[in-house]
Design an enzyme around this catalytic site. Sequence first.
Site, PDB file in Angstrom:
ATOM      1  N   SER A  82       0.526  -1.005  -0.334  1.00  0.00           N
ATOM      2  CA  SER A  82       0.061  -0.065  -0.269  1.00  0.00           C
ATOM      3  C   SER A  82       0.941   1.279  -0.154  1.00  0.00           C
ATOM      4  O   SER A  82       0.814   2.422  -0.238  1.00  0.00           O
ATOM      5  CB  SER A  82      -0.699   0.057   1.122  1.00  0.00           C
ATOM      6  OG  SER A  82      -0.095  -0.298   2.472  1.00  0.00           O
ATOM      7  N   ASN A 142      -0.391   8.195  -7.265  1.00  0.00           N
ATOM      8  CA  ASN A 142      -0.815   9.496  -7.475  1.00  0.00           C
ATOM      9  C   ASN A 142      -0.494  10.277  -7.959  1.00  0.00           C
ATOM     10  O   ASN A 142      -0.814  11.109  -8.792  1.00  0.00           O
ATOM     11  CB  ASN A 142      -0.674  10.016  -5.829  1.00  0.00           C
ATOM     12  CG  ASN A 142      -2.028   9.462  -4.877  1.00  0.00           C
ATOM     13  OD1 ASN A 142      -3.181  10.423  -5.011  1.00  0.00           O
ATOM     14  ND2 ASN A 142      -2.060   8.797  -3.912  1.00  0.00           N
ATOM     15  N   ARG A 157      -0.068   3.302  -3.087  1.00  0.00           N
ATOM     16  CA  ARG A 157      -0.230   5.178  -2.938  1.00  0.00           C
ATOM     17  C   ARG A 157       0.359   5.904  -4.000  1.00  0.00           C
ATOM     18  O   ARG A 157      -0.085   7.230  -4.525  1.00  0.00           O
ATOM     19  CB  ARG A 157      -0.530   5.355  -1.666  1.00  0.00           C
ATOM     20  CG  ARG A 157      -0.597   6.254  -1.556  1.00  0.00           C
ATOM     21  CD  ARG A 157      -1.241   6.796   0.326  1.00  0.00           C
ATOM     22  NE  ARG A 157      -1.253   6.495   1.257  1.00  0.00           N
ATOM     23  CZ  ARG A 157      -1.438   4.366   1.515  1.00  0.00           C
ATOM     24  NH1 ARG A 157      -0.051   4.469   1.871  1.00  0.00           N
ATOM     25  NH2 ARG A 157      -2.427   4.016   2.379  1.00  0.00           N
TER      26      ARG A 157
END
Length: 291
Positions: A227, A235, A231
Amino acid sequence: MAAEEHTLTSSEYIQHHLTNMTYGKMPDGTWKLAETAAEAKDMGFTAIHLDSMGWSIGLGVIFCLLFWVVAKAANSGVPTKFQSAIEMIIEFVDSSVRDTFHGKSRLIAPLSLTIFVWIFLMNAMDLIPVDWIPYLAQQIGASVFGMDPHHVYFKIVPSTDPNVTLGMALSVFALTIFYSIREKGLVGFGAEFALNPFNPSNPFLKALLIPVNILLELVTFIARPISLALRLFGNMYAGELIFILIALLPFWVQWALSVPWAIFHILVITLQAFIFMMLTIVYMSMASEKH
């Protein structure tokens, strides 16, 4: 818009800008730069993204040099604006570590500072117009190495490469394991998996729930680096893709959209560096806590 727009369709233009410069071993045993996405895929595990490696290492060196120069020039007199900015960053990171990390370690503050500034610099490369440096790389590839410009791929935002973000996340993951074992020992580290989240007082039930605890804790433990990496990658990849889509629009529309998006993106690149740093501190704090 890039010069190749006259020979590439919109989808080809987007795909070209999202492809890394890949070097590796082909199935026939030869080592070369991949000229197509299919060749890069055929290289398998031997493939190296030269652009991601080069920019990430280069930006890391720039970070070290900048902070070294400021440290050497620091004195008790009136600091320069640049020195003041660097000191603000250091104080901000130090405050974040003091508020979040509850163990004792000389590594956490330097590690957090390195993560924050390094990721910020990598993310900030997204603010450079998408065609400038890739177009320069194409011209160098064509004039110096005799390559077809359309086969020269060059990405300049390392954090849009999942290999880079996952590599950083796995490094943090390895450190958390090391700190957990150092602070709690192998038995204590194993007990965290075996006796959480269910720890009944009944010995029979406790033994019965150990496999369930281990399964649940392993899933949670392994999900942390994944994660953490995805992440940051997701983005920044989305931000880069929006810049590329804007570059496909007419020139006057590009400036009308790219400038506001770039200003907003400054918040995104800073926030993503901050989130990665804070989660690292939290994970290291959890690893150092004794229950």
